[in-house]
Design an enzyme around this catalytic site. Sequence first.
Site, PDB file in Angstrom:
ATOM      1  N   PHE A 242      17.992  21.546 -14.743  1.00 51.97           N
ATOM      2  CA  PHE A 242      19.587  21.260 -15.504  1.00 51.97           C
ATOM      3  C   PHE A 242      18.973  19.101 -15.178  1.00 51.97           C
ATOM      4  O   PHE A 242      19.719  18.850 -16.042  1.00 51.97           O
ATOM      5  CB  PHE A 242      20.296  21.377 -14.185  1.00 51.97           C
ATOM      6  CG  PHE A 242      19.638  20.381 -12.821  1.00 51.97           C
ATOM      7  CD1 PHE A 242      20.781  19.100 -13.239  1.00 51.97           C
ATOM      8  CD2 PHE A 242      19.094  21.109 -11.869  1.00 51.97           C
ATOM      9  CE1 PHE A 242      20.358  18.230 -12.037  1.00 51.97           C
ATOM     10  CE2 PHE A 242      19.476  20.095 -10.647  1.00 51.97           C
ATOM     11  CZ  PHE A 242      19.502  18.808 -11.023  1.00 51.97           C
TER      12      PHE A 242
ATOM     13  N   CYS B  17      12.273  13.915 -11.646  1.00 50.52           N
ATOM     14  CA  CYS B  17      11.226  15.490 -10.457  1.00 50.52           C
ATOM     15  C   CYS B  17      10.013  14.126 -10.833  1.00 50.52           C
ATOM     16  O   CYS B  17       9.285  14.674  -9.136  1.00 50.52           O
ATOM     17  CB  CYS B  17      10.338  16.301 -11.734  1.00 50.52           C
ATOM     18  SG  CYS B  17       9.643  15.620 -13.426  1.00 50.52           S
TER      19      CYS B  17
ATOM     20  N   SER C  47      11.690  24.228  -9.855  1.00 48.28           N
ATOM     21  CA  SER C  47      11.654  24.226  -8.751  1.00 48.28           C
ATOM     22  C   SER C  47      10.606  24.647  -8.358  1.00 48.28           C
ATOM     23  O   SER C  47      10.225  25.393  -9.322  1.00 48.28           O
ATOM     24  CB  SER C  47      12.712  24.879  -8.021  1.00 48.28           C
ATOM     25  OG  SER C  47      13.285  25.949  -8.284  1.00 48.28           O
TER      26      SER C  47
ATOM     27  N   GLU D 277      11.606  19.055  -0.525  1.00 48.69           N
ATOM     28  CA  GLU D 277      12.439  18.055  -1.932  1.00 48.69           C
ATOM     29  C   GLU D 277      13.809  18.220  -1.473  1.00 48.69           C
ATOM     30  O   GLU D 277      14.714  19.029  -1.732  1.00 48.69           O
ATOM     31  CB  GLU D 277      11.753  18.890  -3.924  1.00 48.69           C
ATOM     32  CG  GLU D 277      12.154  18.164  -4.414  1.00 48.69           C
ATOM     33  CD  GLU D 277      12.000  18.811  -5.844  1.00 48.69           C
ATOM     34  OE1 GLU D 277      11.970  19.494  -5.830  1.00 48.69           O
ATOM     35  OE2 GLU D 277      11.859  17.857  -6.905  1.00 48.69           O
TER      36      GLU D 277
ATOM     37  N   LYS E 259      15.637  28.900 -22.624  1.00 53.35           N
ATOM     38  CA  LYS E 259      16.859  29.223 -22.255  1.00 53.35           C
ATOM     39  C   LYS E 259      16.907  28.064 -21.008  1.00 53.35           C
ATOM     40  O   LYS E 259      15.771  27.471 -19.872  1.00 53.35           O
ATOM     41  CB  LYS E 259      16.207  29.993 -21.215  1.00 53.35           C
ATOM     42  CG  LYS E 259      17.273  31.715 -20.442  1.00 53.35           C
ATOM     43  CD  LYS E 259      17.787  30.275 -19.711  1.00 53.35           C
ATOM     44  CE  LYS E 259      17.150  30.491 -18.530  1.00 53.35           C
ATOM     45  NZ  LYS E 259      18.363  29.333 -17.435  1.00 53.35           N
TER      46      LYS E 259
HETATM   47  P1  NAD Z   1      15.251  25.765 -11.159  1.00 56.86           P
HETATM   48  O1  NAD Z   1      13.969  25.843 -10.552  1.00 56.86           O
HETATM   49  O2  NAD Z   1      16.385  25.929  -9.671  1.00 56.86           O
HETATM   50  O3  NAD Z   1      16.039  26.212 -13.082  1.00 56.86           O
HETATM   51  C1  NAD Z   1      14.789  25.441 -13.045  1.00 56.86           C
HETATM   52  C2  NAD Z   1      15.247  26.954 -14.371  1.00 56.86           C
HETATM   53  O4  NAD Z   1      14.929  28.100 -13.432  1.00 56.86           O
HETATM   54  C3  NAD Z   1      16.690  26.831 -14.803  1.00 56.86           C
HETATM   55  O5  NAD Z   1      16.310  27.232 -16.492  1.00 56.86           O
HETATM   56  C4  NAD Z   1      16.747  28.525 -14.319  1.00 56.86           C
HETATM   57  O6  NAD Z   1      18.614  28.875 -15.112  1.00 56.86           O
HETATM   58  C5  NAD Z   1      15.531  29.335 -14.108  1.00 56.86           C
HETATM   59  N1  NAD Z   1      15.932  30.006 -12.495  1.00 56.86           N
HETATM   60  C6  NAD Z   1      16.237  29.454 -11.279  1.00 56.86           C
HETATM   61  N2  NAD Z   1      16.663  30.530 -10.913  1.00 56.86           N
HETATM   62  C7  NAD Z   1      15.596  31.233 -10.539  1.00 56.86           C
HETATM   63  C8  NAD Z   1      15.071  33.039 -10.877  1.00 56.86           C
HETATM   64  N3  NAD Z   1      15.453  33.326  -9.784  1.00 56.86           N
HETATM   65  N4  NAD Z   1      14.577  33.776 -11.176  1.00 56.86           N
HETATM   66  C9  NAD Z   1      14.513  32.709 -12.955  1.00 56.86           C
HETATM   67  N5  NAD Z   1      14.607  31.927 -13.358  1.00 56.86           N
HETATM   68  C10 NAD Z   1      15.044  30.849 -12.631  1.00 56.86           C
HETATM   69  O7  NAD Z   1      15.098  24.386 -11.418  1.00 56.86           O
HETATM   70  P2  NAD Z   1      16.676  23.266 -11.761  1.00 56.86           P
HETATM   71  O8  NAD Z   1      16.984  23.055  -9.807  1.00 56.86           O
HETATM   72  O9  NAD Z   1      17.257  23.265 -12.378  1.00 56.86           O
HETATM   73  O10 NAD Z   1      15.865  22.070 -11.185  1.00 56.86           O
HETATM   74  C11 NAD Z   1      15.112  20.548 -10.758  1.00 56.86           C
HETATM   75  C12 NAD Z   1      13.501  21.365 -10.236  1.00 56.86           C
HETATM   76  O11 NAD Z   1      13.372  20.321 -11.118  1.00 56.86           O
HETATM   77  C13 NAD Z   1      13.417  20.439  -9.367  1.00 56.86           C
HETATM   78  O12 NAD Z   1      12.619  21.344  -8.340  1.00 56.86           O
HETATM   79  C14 NAD Z   1      12.728  19.680 -10.501  1.00 56.86           C
HETATM   80  O13 NAD Z   1      11.713  19.263  -9.387  1.00 56.86           O
HETATM   81  C15 NAD Z   1      12.216  20.518 -11.171  1.00 56.86           C
HETATM   82  N6  NAD Z   1      11.539  19.173 -12.369  1.00 56.86           N
HETATM   83  C16 NAD Z   1      10.590  19.357 -12.483  1.00 56.86           C
HETATM   84  C17 NAD Z   1       9.490  19.115 -13.412  1.00 56.86           C
HETATM   85  C18 NAD Z   1       8.038  18.034 -13.175  1.00 56.86           C
HETATM   86  O14 NAD Z   1       7.503  17.916 -14.777  1.00 56.86           O
HETATM   87  N7  NAD Z   1       7.229  19.303 -12.598  1.00 56.86           N
HETATM   88  C19 NAD Z   1      11.108  18.564 -14.362  1.00 56.86           C
HETATM   89  C20 NAD Z   1      12.072  18.358 -14.095  1.00 56.86           C
HETATM   90  C21 NAD Z   1      12.784  19.290 -12.898  1.00 56.86           C
END
Ligand code: NAD
Length: 495
Positions: free
Chosen positions: A149, A281, A226, A380, A173
């Site tokens: 997000f 991130c 995450s 985090e 997605k």
């Molecule tokens: P998230 O892991 O909750 O969701 C990321 C994606 O995975 C979304 O599209 C979501 O719909 C999907 N998703 C969520 N739960 C799932 C599940 N159980 N099974 C399959 N798919 C699932 O992350 P978020 O809250 O959207 O974003 C924040 C996180 O992203 C933070 O941890 C941040 O550090 C990380 N992030 C990392 C980077 C990087 O480059 N390393 C960059 C941006 C964000």
Amino acid sequence: MYEIHHRIGGRSTPSTSGRTAPVYDPATGRVQATVGLASVQEVDAAVAAAQAAFPGWRATALSRRAEVMFRLRELIDANRKELAQLITNEHGKVLSDALGEVARGLENVEFACGVPHLLKGGYSEGVSAGIDVYQLRQPLGVVAGITPFNFPAMVPMWMFSNALACGNCFVLKPSEKDPSPALFLADLLHQAGLPDGVFNVVQGDKVAVDRLLEHPDVAAVSFVGSTPIARTIYERATANGKRAQALGGAKNHMLVLPDADVDMAADAAVSAAYGSAGERCMAISVVVAVGEVADPLVDAISARLPAIRVGPGTDPDAEMGPLVTGEHRDRVIGYLDAAVGAGATMVADGRAGPLPAEGFFLGPCLLDRVTADMACYTDEIFGPVLSVVRVGSYAEGLRLINENPFGNGTAIFTRDGGAARRFQYDCNVGMVGINVPIPVPVSYYSFGGWKASLFGDRHMYGPEGIDFYTRSKVVTSRWPDPTTSTVDLGFPQVR
Ligand code: NAD
């Protein structure tokens, strides 16, 4: 209230799954839209559209694929504000931040404009009599991107720019929390001349992700999100024979040595910890203060906090917007009292305000005397909470950084070039800043952390992105001198 659909085969396609998710306006706390969550059949339709478009797109001349990227570059440039407003509307970040996100994403489209050069392989002439060997880089087919997000436009651009330019077809997605920017980008790609079906957007949750991970026609999966989800995505995608890169969470430390310029370090810590309400991130979430720098540094950071104006992202004077959802804001708040209970000092409590009456707001929070066993250090938080850990030496600070399970970004603040050089050698982190708090690489390098911040062996975008989205084919060919040719080539030649 509006409804947010998929985009499959060039058409806006409503979901018929009967499952939806709310999309909030984080600045008011109200639901402003619903997004349809894809069924397995809807994911299959998107993959089928991409698969059908692949032979034609793959065969499209390199110069023409580059031309689409050049046009996309112009279209995004002309529509920066509209895209930024969409980001602010569903994510909440202030407009200036959203414009920064668009600019950093656009770099990747610009990089992909150079695809004719980037896809050149090697050629070895005459490895044996009449034998030449050369390398081709060919697209993988249908590739999928699953994005978080917090950068609903930039992270998709990290992925699809190179993927499409290399000749792949894409199924995106996006996060269900802020799904509209992806559709806007799909529209711009269409206007840029991308054939229908080459880029598709399926809105959804775990159901859609699970299907993408097992679909036999999806050749590769790029994920950003995450760490727990990144780990399972990588494991499941690779178990199903797919190429995968999965970027996870972070806990970025900023090491401040006693000789650092305190004002410069404090400015950097404030912008890197509280920009985008800490939902980055690459945000700095831990300041590691070495020796006597701790007191003046904490004072300097704390003195800057009252000036940070918290307000709706659309307010041109606001510097920090709301968090993405009320649930997330409450989770972030949960760390504050727990930290004080565990022995930390609350220097600034973001709950105290002034904060807007509505919406998911939390002001900047500063915790001092944090130790490595506290939850505010180990987890985090992904919010506007900065922890200060005091250490006695460079070695102690370095140990903390290297023992942390995450390794996304880190920074050192010092006036000593030798110390900085030593740090870049010593630290087990993928992206390092020297007097730069958020060292996100420019698009002609690649982005990626180490340890629990990245699963896979290819970083995202830049040269490693080109590697990820192509597979190498090596051709060994024999064409002996045509001594019996009917064409008069002037043989035998004088050599
Ligand atoms: P998230 O892991 O909750 O969701 C990321 C994606 O995975 C979304 O599209 C979501 O719909 C999907 N998703 C969520 N739960 C799932 C599940 N159980 N099974 C399959 N798919 C699932 O992350 P978020 O809250 O959207 O974003 C924040 C996180 O992203 C933070 O941890 C941040 O550090 C990380 N992030 C990392 C980077 C990087 O480059 N390393 C960059 C941006 C964000």
